[in-house]
Write an enzyme that holds these catalytic residues in place. Structure first.
Site, PDB file in Angstrom:
ATOM      1  N   HIS A  17      45.420  38.604  33.024  1.00  7.74           N
ATOM      2  CA  HIS A  17      45.598  38.612  34.489  1.00  7.74           C
ATOM      3  C   HIS A  17      46.486  37.435  34.861  1.00  7.74           C
ATOM      4  O   HIS A  17      46.016  36.320  35.091  1.00  7.74           O
ATOM      5  CB  HIS A  17      44.219  38.533  35.167  1.00  7.74           C
ATOM      6  CG  HIS A  17      44.267  38.655  36.666  1.00  7.74           C
ATOM      7  ND1 HIS A  17      43.198  39.161  37.393  1.00  7.74           N
ATOM      8  CD2 HIS A  17      45.218  38.345  37.570  1.00  7.74           C
ATOM      9  CE1 HIS A  17      43.505  39.147  38.681  1.00  7.74           C
ATOM     10  NE2 HIS A  17      44.729  38.642  38.821  1.00  7.74           N
ATOM     11  N   HIS A  19      50.122  36.881  37.131  1.00 11.98           N
ATOM     12  CA  HIS A  19      51.268  37.376  37.916  1.00 11.98           C
ATOM     13  C   HIS A  19      52.458  36.517  37.530  1.00 11.98           C
ATOM     14  O   HIS A  19      52.442  35.299  37.764  1.00 11.98           O
ATOM     15  CB  HIS A  19      50.982  37.252  39.408  1.00 11.98           C
ATOM     16  CG  HIS A  19      49.770  38.023  39.846  1.00 11.98           C
ATOM     17  ND1 HIS A  19      49.851  39.291  40.357  1.00 11.98           N
ATOM     18  CD2 HIS A  19      48.450  37.717  39.806  1.00 11.98           C
ATOM     19  CE1 HIS A  19      48.629  39.730  40.637  1.00 11.98           C
ATOM     20  NE2 HIS A  19      47.757  38.796  40.309  1.00 11.98           N
ATOM     21  N   HIS A 197      43.224  45.190  41.306  1.00  7.21           N
ATOM     22  CA  HIS A 197      42.474  44.080  41.878  1.00  7.21           C
ATOM     23  C   HIS A 197      41.414  44.717  42.784  1.00  7.21           C
ATOM     24  O   HIS A 197      41.740  45.564  43.631  1.00  7.21           O
ATOM     25  CB  HIS A 197      43.378  43.202  42.739  1.00  7.21           C
ATOM     26  CG  HIS A 197      44.274  42.274  41.971  1.00  7.21           C
ATOM     27  ND1 HIS A 197      45.118  42.699  40.988  1.00  7.21           N
ATOM     28  CD2 HIS A 197      44.442  40.919  42.066  1.00  7.21           C
ATOM     29  CE1 HIS A 197      45.782  41.648  40.507  1.00  7.21           C
ATOM     30  NE2 HIS A 197      45.387  40.553  41.142  1.00  7.21           N
ATOM     31  N   GLU A 200      37.753  41.000  44.895  1.00  7.86           N
ATOM     32  CA  GLU A 200      38.188  39.591  44.962  1.00  7.86           C
ATOM     33  C   GLU A 200      37.758  39.092  46.339  1.00  7.86           C
ATOM     34  O   GLU A 200      36.803  38.321  46.455  1.00  7.86           O
ATOM     35  CB  GLU A 200      39.703  39.484  44.763  1.00  7.86           C
ATOM     36  CG  GLU A 200      40.231  38.048  44.848  1.00  7.86           C
ATOM     37  CD  GLU A 200      41.771  37.953  44.813  1.00  7.86           C
ATOM     38  OE1 GLU A 200      42.447  38.970  45.078  1.00  7.86           O
ATOM     39  OE2 GLU A 200      42.282  36.839  44.537  1.00  7.86           O
ATOM     40  N   ASP A 278      45.726  33.980  36.741  1.00  6.87           N
ATOM     41  CA  ASP A 278      46.165  34.581  38.009  1.00  6.87           C
ATOM     42  C   ASP A 278      47.557  34.074  38.413  1.00  6.87           C
ATOM     43  O   ASP A 278      48.555  34.698  38.058  1.00  6.87           O
ATOM     44  CB  ASP A 278      45.118  34.347  39.108  1.00  6.87           C
ATOM     45  CG  ASP A 278      45.134  35.417  40.199  1.00  6.87           C
ATOM     46  OD1 ASP A 278      45.900  36.391  40.094  1.00  6.87           O
ATOM     47  OD2 ASP A 278      44.357  35.288  41.169  1.00  6.87           O
ATOM     48  N   ASP A 279      47.617  32.961  39.138  1.00  6.96           N
ATOM     49  CA  ASP A 279      48.888  32.385  39.613  1.00  6.96           C
ATOM     50  C   ASP A 279      48.885  30.891  39.300  1.00  6.96           C
ATOM     51  O   ASP A 279      48.703  30.060  40.197  1.00  6.96           O
ATOM     52  CB  ASP A 279      49.021  32.615  41.123  1.00  6.96           C
ATOM     53  CG  ASP A 279      48.974  34.086  41.470  1.00  6.96           C
ATOM     54  OD1 ASP A 279      49.986  34.774  41.258  1.00  6.96           O
ATOM     55  OD2 ASP A 279      47.914  34.554  41.927  1.00  6.96           O
TER      56      ASP A 279
HETATM   57  N1  ADE Z   1      49.167  38.593  44.048  1.00  6.32           N
HETATM   58  C1  ADE Z   1      49.290  37.496  43.307  1.00  6.32           C
HETATM   59  N2  ADE Z   1      48.079  36.954  43.085  1.00  6.32           N
HETATM   60  C2  ADE Z   1      47.165  37.732  43.695  1.00  6.32           C
HETATM   61  C3  ADE Z   1      45.755  37.705  43.823  1.00  6.32           C
HETATM   62  N3  ADE Z   1      44.988  36.750  43.284  1.00  6.32           N
HETATM   63  N4  ADE Z   1      45.166  38.671  44.546  1.00  6.32           N
HETATM   64  C4  ADE Z   1      45.900  39.624  45.102  1.00  6.32           C
HETATM   65  N5  ADE Z   1      47.219  39.697  45.015  1.00  6.32           N
HETATM   66  C5  ADE Z   1      47.852  38.760  44.308  1.00  6.32           C
HETATM   67 ZN    ZN Z   2      45.732  38.545  40.597  1.00  5.71          ZN
END
Ligand code: ADE
Ligand code: ZN
Length: 337
Positions: A17, A19, A197, A200, A278-279
């Site tokens: 996971h 991005h 997703h 969340e 994630d990011d």
């Molecule tokens: N796009 C990038 N990161 C995300 C996240 N954690 N949840 C939803 N969309 C995303």
């Molecule tokens: Zn994500």
């Protein structure tokens, strides 16, 4: 470094996971903006980094979409992906399954083929030069229309052999999986696996919809599924992998503090959880920082960490032989530690 941090550092793992646009570090963002002649509303890297304080998912998404708008040429996507792969390599990531958000680029006039060319050539180099295996997952932006998602799927078809699955990301609340039922049916008919997703910020019902209507092979996040006991039992019984992202949950205030993160509860409930970043450029760390944060806050032991790493390989979109080869590397590591 603590013993546990050292154990995590070398622990063979998969990341499922991530991005790729969320791995754009401020320094690279500034460098790409400069070479593309893009004006930024921030005077310095430090000023940009200081803006990374989020009250919720929506706050983050606004900064994330603004940041990724510096990406224009194939070389930009190459440099972005390569930088991630070098980080992954240093963190004992043997295999990475990477999300990308084509609509965030095509809607700015960047061709789908430009995005794919840059990312996939870095992934090929990652395999050849760093020994990292990878897969690519196309995410639809759920706060845009189903028609836009379908048009994006059509654009992806010529590149089908490079994309293993389709997923769903962006603002969750008010955009249930049901909105994309037809698009996902079409994607499955074209041979794509599916993920989404769900749970969340959105309710447990969205997790159930992703399973029932989108036929997902994994749930991304899924932590709010715990609010529904029957759903939790179903996820455990059906061994549905969940790609959990602890630092993301903390930074987007899905949890109040790391000690309150449900990861350990999920493990103990028999859920097939994995730990992911994630990011990472926005949330304060790559995959090992996520492992370290939950280890310290939840008192995870070696066996828990080994379970998380094993889950990551088992949940990967690889065939049985490929998984066994990666798990053998994990077992060799565990045997000598
Ligand atoms: N796009 C990038 N990161 C995300 C996240 N954690 N949840 C939803 N969309 C995303
Ligand atoms: Zn994500």
């Amino acid at each position: 470094m603590t013993d546990m941090a050292a154990f995590i550092e070398g622990l063979p793992k998969a990341e499922l996971h991530l991005h790729i646009e969320g791995s754009l570090e401020p320094e690279l963002l500034f460098a790409i903006a400069a070479r593309n002649g893009v004006e930024l509303p921030y005077a310095s890297v430090d000023e940009l980094r200081a803006a990374y304080a989020f009250g919720n998912l929506q706050d983050f998404l606004e900064i994330y979409y603004r940041g990724l708008s510096v990406l224009r040429a194939a070389r930009d996507f190459y440099d972005l992906t390569w930088a991630y792969l070098e980080r992954a390599r240093a963190e004992a990531v043997l295999h990475a399954e990477i999300f990308f958000d084509p609509q965030a680029h095509t809607s700015r006039g960047v061709a789908f083929s430009t995005v794919i060319a840059g990312i996939t050539s870095a992934l090929e180099d990652g395999r050849a030069k760093l020994g990292i295996g990878s897969k690519l997952i196309l995410c639809f932006l759920r706060d845009r229309s189903a028609e836009s998602a379908l048009a994006t799927l059509e654009e992806a078809l010529p590149h089908k052999d490079r994309i293993v699955a389709v997923g769903l990301d962006s603002a969750e609340r008010g955009h249930p999986p049901s909105k994309f039922e037809a698009v996902f049916a079409r994607a499955r008919a074209e041979g794509f696996l599916t993920v989404a997703h769900a749970g969340e910020e959105g309710p447990p019902a969205y997790v159930a919809e992703a399973l029932d209507l989108l036929r997902v092979a994994r749930i991304d996040h899924g932590i709010r599924a715990l609010e529904d006991r029957a759903l939790t039992a179903r996820l455990a019984r059906d061994a549905v992998p969940l790609t959990v992202c602890p630092l993301s949950n903390l930074k987007l205030r899905v949890v109040d503090d790391m000690a309150a993160h449900p990861l350990k509860v999920m493990l103990d409930a028999g859920l097939h959880v994995t730990v992911n970043s994630d990011d990472p450029a926005y949330f304060g760390g790559y995959v090992n920082a996520n492992y370290r944060a939950v280890q310290a806050a939840l008192g995870l032991g070696r066996d828990d960490l080994a379970r998380l790493a094993r889950n990551s390989f088992e949940a990967a979109f690889l065939d049985g032989g490929e998984k066994r080869a990666l798990i053998a590397q994990l077992d060799a590591y565990l045997a000598e530690r």
